[in-house]
Each structure stands twice: as C-alpha cells, then as structure tokens.
Design a protein around this motif. Structure first.
Motif, PDB file in Angstrom:
ATOM      1  N   ILE A 162       0.850  -1.174  -0.155  1.00 48.72           N
ATOM      2  CA  ILE A 162       0.011  -0.019   0.100  1.00 48.72           C
ATOM      3  C   ILE A 162       0.894   1.169  -0.114  1.00 48.72           C
ATOM      4  O   ILE A 162       0.499   2.249  -0.697  1.00 48.72           O
ATOM      5  CB  ILE A 162      -0.778   0.024   1.231  1.00 48.72           C
ATOM      6  CG1 ILE A 162      -2.051  -1.209   1.220  1.00 48.72           C
ATOM      7  CG2 ILE A 162      -1.750   1.175   1.477  1.00 48.72           C
ATOM      8  CD1 ILE A 162      -2.812  -1.491   2.322  1.00 48.72           C
ATOM      9  N   MET A 163       1.836   1.099   0.799  1.00 50.85           N
ATOM     10  CA  MET A 163       2.704   2.148   0.702  1.00 50.85           C
ATOM     11  C   MET A 163       3.377   2.616  -0.450  1.00 50.85           C
ATOM     12  O   MET A 163       3.843   3.801  -0.924  1.00 50.85           O
ATOM     13  CB  MET A 163       4.016   2.131   1.921  1.00 50.85           C
ATOM     14  CG  MET A 163       3.255   2.346   3.197  1.00 50.85           C
ATOM     15  SD  MET A 163       2.578   3.633   3.599  1.00 50.85           S
ATOM     16  CE  MET A 163       3.474   5.033   3.393  1.00 50.85           C
ATOM     17  N   MET A 164       3.764   1.524  -1.184  1.00 53.64           N
ATOM     18  CA  MET A 164       4.388   1.736  -2.649  1.00 53.64           C
ATOM     19  C   MET A 164       3.331   2.421  -3.680  1.00 53.64           C
ATOM     20  O   MET A 164       3.798   3.156  -4.722  1.00 53.64           O
ATOM     21  CB  MET A 164       4.718   0.347  -3.278  1.00 53.64           C
ATOM     22  CG  MET A 164       5.679  -0.418  -2.884  1.00 53.64           C
ATOM     23  SD  MET A 164       6.170  -1.984  -3.787  1.00 53.64           S
ATOM     24  CE  MET A 164       7.210  -2.587  -2.925  1.00 53.64           C
ATOM     25  N   SER A 165       2.208   2.184  -3.397  1.00 50.95           N
ATOM     26  CA  SER A 165       1.223   3.068  -4.293  1.00 50.95           C
ATOM     27  C   SER A 165       0.958   4.535  -3.724  1.00 50.95           C
ATOM     28  O   SER A 165       0.835   5.215  -4.825  1.00 50.95           O
ATOM     29  CB  SER A 165      -0.228   2.512  -3.964  1.00 50.95           C
ATOM     30  OG  SER A 165      -0.933   2.820  -2.596  1.00 50.95           O
ATOM     31  N   VAL A 166       1.644   5.194  -2.738  1.00 50.43           N
ATOM     32  CA  VAL A 166       1.769   6.540  -2.598  1.00 50.43           C
ATOM     33  C   VAL A 166       2.429   7.229  -3.413  1.00 50.43           C
ATOM     34  O   VAL A 166       2.104   8.203  -3.842  1.00 50.43           O
ATOM     35  CB  VAL A 166       2.127   6.628  -1.036  1.00 50.43           C
ATOM     36  CG1 VAL A 166       2.155   8.228  -0.589  1.00 50.43           C
ATOM     37  CG2 VAL A 166       1.007   6.065  -0.008  1.00 50.43           C
ATOM     38  N   PRO A 167       3.672   7.063  -3.623  1.00 41.13           N
ATOM     39  CA  PRO A 167       4.620   7.602  -4.346  1.00 41.13           C
ATOM     40  C   PRO A 167       3.999   7.511  -5.893  1.00 41.13           C
ATOM     41  O   PRO A 167       4.120   8.623  -6.659  1.00 41.13           O
ATOM     42  CB  PRO A 167       6.047   7.064  -4.227  1.00 41.13           C
ATOM     43  CG  PRO A 167       5.844   5.769  -3.986  1.00 41.13           C
ATOM     44  CD  PRO A 167       4.655   5.685  -2.976  1.00 41.13           C
ATOM     45  N   PHE A 168       3.200   6.676  -6.373  1.00 45.17           N
ATOM     46  CA  PHE A 168       2.708   6.545  -7.626  1.00 45.17           C
ATOM     47  C   PHE A 168       1.550   7.559  -7.484  1.00 45.17           C
ATOM     48  O   PHE A 168       1.435   8.180  -8.872  1.00 45.17           O
ATOM     49  CB  PHE A 168       2.320   5.079  -8.100  1.00 45.17           C
ATOM     50  CG  PHE A 168       3.230   3.931  -8.541  1.00 45.17           C
ATOM     51  CD1 PHE A 168       4.005   4.519  -9.415  1.00 45.17           C
ATOM     52  CD2 PHE A 168       3.778   3.138  -7.755  1.00 45.17           C
ATOM     53  CE1 PHE A 168       5.140   3.418 -10.080  1.00 45.17           C
ATOM     54  CE2 PHE A 168       4.858   2.358  -8.081  1.00 45.17           C
ATOM     55  CZ  PHE A 168       5.338   2.414  -8.976  1.00 45.17           C
ATOM     56  N   ALA A 169       0.727   7.575  -6.639  1.00 44.64           N
ATOM     57  CA  ALA A 169      -0.310   8.648  -6.391  1.00 44.64           C
ATOM     58  C   ALA A 169       0.244   9.915  -6.714  1.00 44.64           C
ATOM     59  O   ALA A 169      -0.336  10.706  -7.292  1.00 44.64           O
ATOM     60  CB  ALA A 169      -0.849   8.140  -5.337  1.00 44.64           C
ATOM     61  N   VAL A 170       1.439  10.189  -5.723  1.00 39.62           N
ATOM     62  CA  VAL A 170       2.024  11.397  -6.026  1.00 39.62           C
ATOM     63  C   VAL A 170       2.467  11.941  -7.187  1.00 39.62           C
ATOM     64  O   VAL A 170       2.339  13.122  -7.747  1.00 39.62           O
ATOM     65  CB  VAL A 170       3.196  11.568  -4.896  1.00 39.62           C
ATOM     66  CG1 VAL A 170       3.819  12.918  -5.049  1.00 39.62           C
ATOM     67  CG2 VAL A 170       2.791  11.564  -3.621  1.00 39.62           C
ATOM     68  N   ARG A 171       3.247  10.923  -8.096  1.00 40.31           N
ATOM     69  CA  ARG A 171       3.581  11.261  -9.284  1.00 40.31           C
ATOM     70  C   ARG A 171       2.298  11.654 -10.446  1.00 40.31           C
ATOM     71  O   ARG A 171       2.572  12.255 -11.324  1.00 40.31           O
ATOM     72  CB  ARG A 171       4.370  10.317  -9.942  1.00 40.31           C
ATOM     73  CG  ARG A 171       5.415  10.845 -11.189  1.00 40.31           C
ATOM     74  CD  ARG A 171       6.161   9.737 -11.333  1.00 40.31           C
ATOM     75  NE  ARG A 171       5.928   8.515 -11.911  1.00 40.31           N
ATOM     76  CZ  ARG A 171       6.611   7.580 -12.612  1.00 40.31           C
ATOM     77  NH1 ARG A 171       7.708   7.789 -12.923  1.00 40.31           N
ATOM     78  NH2 ARG A 171       6.015   6.500 -13.130  1.00 40.31           N
ATOM     79  N   TRP A 172       1.218  10.703 -10.252  1.00 40.11           N
ATOM     80  CA  TRP A 172       0.170  10.861 -10.964  1.00 40.11           C
ATOM     81  C   TRP A 172      -0.386  12.392 -10.747  1.00 40.11           C
ATOM     82  O   TRP A 172      -0.721  12.919 -11.602  1.00 40.11           O
ATOM     83  CB  TRP A 172      -0.875   9.855 -10.334  1.00 40.11           C
ATOM     84  CG  TRP A 172      -2.047   9.987 -11.270  1.00 40.11           C
ATOM     85  CD1 TRP A 172      -2.389   9.342 -12.565  1.00 40.11           C
ATOM     86  CD2 TRP A 172      -3.207  10.517 -11.013  1.00 40.11           C
ATOM     87  NE1 TRP A 172      -3.668   9.537 -12.953  1.00 40.11           N
ATOM     88  CE2 TRP A 172      -4.296  10.583 -12.067  1.00 40.11           C
ATOM     89  CE3 TRP A 172      -3.644  11.464  -9.893  1.00 40.11           C
ATOM     90  CZ2 TRP A 172      -5.686  10.933 -12.057  1.00 40.11           C
ATOM     91  CZ3 TRP A 172      -4.619  12.158  -9.782  1.00 40.11           C
ATOM     92  CH2 TRP A 172      -5.796  11.740 -10.885  1.00 40.11           C
ATOM     93  N   GLN A 173      -0.256  12.850  -9.618  1.00 41.23           N
ATOM     94  CA  GLN A 173      -0.882  14.135  -9.344  1.00 41.23           C
ATOM     95  C   GLN A 173       0.049  15.162  -9.804  1.00 41.23           C
ATOM     96  O   GLN A 173      -0.502  16.100 -10.583  1.00 41.23           O
ATOM     97  CB  GLN A 173      -1.038  14.607  -7.421  1.00 41.23           C
ATOM     98  CG  GLN A 173      -1.860  15.560  -7.368  1.00 41.23           C
ATOM     99  CD  GLN A 173      -1.917  15.822  -5.795  1.00 41.23           C
ATOM    100  OE1 GLN A 173      -0.743  15.575  -5.094  1.00 41.23           O
ATOM    101  NE2 GLN A 173      -2.639  16.761  -5.339  1.00 41.23           N
ATOM    102  N   TYR A 174       1.387  14.856  -9.708  1.00 35.45           N
ATOM    103  CA  TYR A 174       2.177  15.618 -10.450  1.00 35.45           C
ATOM    104  C   TYR A 174       1.888  15.874 -12.066  1.00 35.45           C
ATOM    105  O   TYR A 174       2.150  17.073 -12.647  1.00 35.45           O
ATOM    106  CB  TYR A 174       3.731  15.457 -10.316  1.00 35.45           C
ATOM    107  CG  TYR A 174       4.607  16.083 -11.072  1.00 35.45           C
ATOM    108  CD1 TYR A 174       5.062  17.238 -10.837  1.00 35.45           C
ATOM    109  CD2 TYR A 174       5.157  15.414 -12.142  1.00 35.45           C
ATOM    110  CE1 TYR A 174       6.239  17.567 -11.820  1.00 35.45           C
ATOM    111  CE2 TYR A 174       6.122  15.874 -13.108  1.00 35.45           C
ATOM    112  CZ  TYR A 174       6.522  17.138 -12.739  1.00 35.45           C
ATOM    113  OH  TYR A 174       7.594  17.617 -13.776  1.00 35.45           O
TER     114      TYR A 174
END
Length: 419
Positions: A162-174
């Motif tokens: 689940i924590m791996m999904s967080v940086p992907f979500a941050v880059r998606w927002q970027y």
C-alpha cells in the motif's frame, strides 16, 4: 525538497530489485508447492528488468522514448503477476481469471507503446494502474483473514504494498497538474521521491513476503504433525489437545460432553485375508463415514490402529429430560447407522460392524486419561457382546448397561467379504 542524485538512486533501486528477486527465487525454490510465490518471483524479475532498462538506456544514449516503453510494459505486467500471486497465496484460484490477466498483458504493452511519445499521458495511465494495483495487493493479503496470527504475518507485506502506491499517486498528481512533463525520466523531479520510496518499501515488501511464507510453511508443518497421514483425520496429538480444551471449557460452563471410543470389529481379518493395503483403504473409508455421521460441532480423530475417537459436545445421559440437549441414544444410533454396513474394498464388499464405548463428563471422569480409559473399557465390553448395542457407564452402580441393539444381525465374523 533536498535534491537527490537520480542516477545514484536508480542504481540503488536496481540493486535492491535484483536482490529482492534473488530472495524471492530462494523462497520459491524452498516452497515450490506454496501457491503464489512463483508469480511474485516473476513479477519481481520484471520490475528489476524495468528499472535496469531505464538505467541502461540512459547510460547508452538510446532513443528517449524506448526506455519508458520497455519499462512501462514490464512494470505493468509485473503488477498483474503480483496481484495473481497474492490471490493464489490466499487460496483464490481461477484459471479463467488467470487467462484474462494473460490476455490483458498485450493490451498493456500496446497502451505503453501508444503513450511512449506522450509523457503526461504515460504517467497518468501507468501511475494510476500501479497505485490501484498495489493497493489491491495490500487489500488481498488481509481480506477476510479471520486468523489473527495470519493477519499479523501478512501485515508487513500488505502495508509495504500500500505504501508503494503512495509515490505513484503523488507522481500521478504531479503529471495531472503540471503544465508540461519532461520526456526524459531522469529530468522529472517527482521521480526522485518515487525511486527513494520504492527502495525503502521494496525491502519491506520482500521481507514481508518472507514472513508470510514462513508463517504459511510453518503452519502446514504443524498441521501435518497433527494430522493422520492415512485418513486425514486429526491424530493422537490433536485428540489430546481437543479433549483438554473441551475439559477446560466444560469445567467453566458446566456443559456436558461425551467421549466415544470406536473400534472396528475383527479388523485384523481384513489385513490377513486381503492385505494391509486393503485394511488401509477400509480405514480411510470409515474415516469418511465418520466425518459424515457427526455434527459440525463435534470432533473426531484417529487414535491409532483401527480405533477412532469422537468428542460429542452437549450430550446428556439417557435419564436427562432436557429437550435442549441431543439425546445420547439418538446420536449413537445415527453414528452406528453411518458406520455399519457394507463397504467396497478392492472390488469386494466388506461388512463393517463397530463397537463403541461411551464415557460421559463428569460422571465417568474429570481428566482425559479417565475418560479415555473408561470409554476403552466399555468399548471392549461392547465388543464381547453378541449384539452391537451401546455400552456406557451407569452413574448409580458404577457398572455398565447395554443399550438397545440396532436390529442388525451380527455375524460370527462381523467383517466379511462379499464377492
């Protein structure tokens, strides 16, 4: 944000990924029969290749859109392998689902090819898919896990996913908010945080899978240690544990229970006449009948040889008029009806007749040894009789009395073959 060297981070991530793949490969070789581990290993291998591809393409000066295409193709497929591995590890097997996932992989490769010249579209699709996929992995590992110990064993891997999904979500927002995204991965500032996070959580993911695999393997070993290899029923060790737990619960709640010792009459004749393999087949068949004859709340196991034990909870003696409890005689009659009768063994019909001794708690004893010893004595008294009526202790006299016969004729040799 403190600037980080992207190349150094990429090399570190590649080395961590390779190490994780080697560890997962070792897990798979040790636990080849453990479902899901092979899919995790393949997924980790694809992830490692995707990171190495970006690094090597940048180092060799390959076309700027080649590395993202190859990396996204492999990493998206790796997410599917990881999801499938988690589903299989949790026991959700489906050939149809797996075929659909295999068909989806070329589609993902095609989408990666279409988006290779459009960095913003590539990030929006890839990161959304990766973030959702890794969240799904974490949920699957903990979904409907009723065993708290298994839940604890799976928690580290689930949280890491689940924590791996967080940086992907941050880059998606970027990518969603940025007016323009650089075509070169090394020039994207959001990639620094993504790579750093993946380094940390990849270690947690690999270690968490190791904990989950060890727990599952250890539980299987413990289960085999408590299971009779021939019949699949609980063995003597499990019987002792279950009887001890039942005694503790009954002392607290005053709920009555019965210990029944079952022996197959003249079982030695089957071994002598037809061989030990035929005797093993007969015991396995009796075990299946026994499982079908008892209630879901009852316990049954193989004590050894041709002797079986049933722990029937909530049993009253014949003189008890409490209608809320199941009458002992009715249960025993159903038990005999389920066990006695012809059974096909090696193309022969073998007539099965059992002897049963019953000890009631607390009138016949307050310990495992007392109850099993009393049931054993009464079982042998039942075996010596000419009928197959139940023999149980009499609380008033301390002796034993015969219950009603089942109405079946008992031959001189209760086990006989019919061609």
């Amino acid at each position: 944000m403190v600037p980080l060297d992207t190349i150094t981070l990429s090399i570190t991530l590649a080395l961590v990924s390779v190490t994780s793949v080697l560890v997962l490969f070792i897990f798979w070789r040790i636990n080849e029969k453990l479902p899901g581990v092979l899919h995790w290993t393949i997924g980790g291998f694809l992830i490692s290749l995707s990171f190495l591809t970006v690094f090597m393409a940048t180092l060799l000066g390959a076309p700027w859109n080649l590395a993202p295409f190859l990396s996204n193709s492999m990493s998206l497929s790796a997410v599917l392998f990881t999801i499938e591995g988690c589903l299989r590890f949790r026991g959700y097997h489906s050939r149809r689902r797996w075929r659909l996932m295999l068909l989806a992989m070329p589609v993902l490769v095609l989408i990666a090819w279409v988006n290779k010249d459009y960095p913003q579209a590539r990030f929006l699709f890839h990161d959304a898919f990766a973030a959702i996929g890794m969240c799904l992995v974490g949920v699957i590992l903990c979904w409907r896990t009723t065993d708290r110990y298994e839940l604890r064993a799976n928690t580290l891997a689930a949280c890491s996913a689940i924590m791996m999904s967080v940086p992907f979500a941050v880059r998606w927002q970027y990518a969603l908010l940025a007016p323009e995204v650089s075509a070169r991965p090394m020039d994207v500032s959001a990639n620094q945080g993504l790579v750093l996070a993946l380094i940390v959580f990849s270690i947690g993911w690999t270690y968490g899978l190791g904990v989950a695999c060890y727990f599952r393997s250890n539980r299987q070993v413990m289960q085999l240690a408590r299971e009779d290899a021939l019949t699949g029923l609980p063995n003597r060790r499990s019987i002792d544990e279950s009887l001890g737990d039942t005694l503790i619960a009954s002392r607290r709640t005053k709920a009555p229970f019965a210990v029944m010792l079952i022996d197959v009459n003249d079982f030695k004749l089957v071994n002598d006449r037809f061989g030990h393999s035929a005797g093993d087949e007969l015991l396995a068949g009796i075990a299946r009948r026994l499982e079908g004859a008892i209630r879901s709340a009852d316990f049954t196991g193989r004590l050894g040889g041709d002797e079986f034990v049933v722990i029937a909870r909530g049993m009253e003696s014949e003189g008890d008029t409490d209608e809320s409890e199941v009458r002992l005689g009715e249960f025993l009659q159903r038990l005999r009806d389920g066990l006695n009768g012809p059974m096909p063994v090696r193309n022969r019909n073998v007539d099965v007749v059992v002897s049963i001794g019953v000890a009631l708690w607390p009138v016949d004893g307050d310990s495992s040894d007392e109850l099993l010893g009393r049931a054993d004595t009464l079982m042998y008294q039942d075996k010596s009789r000419t009928s197959d009526g139940v023999v149980r202790a009499s609380a008033e006299t301390g002796g034993c009395s015969a219950g009603e016969a089942s109405g079946e004729a008992v031959l001189e040799s209760p086990i006989r073959s019919e061609n």
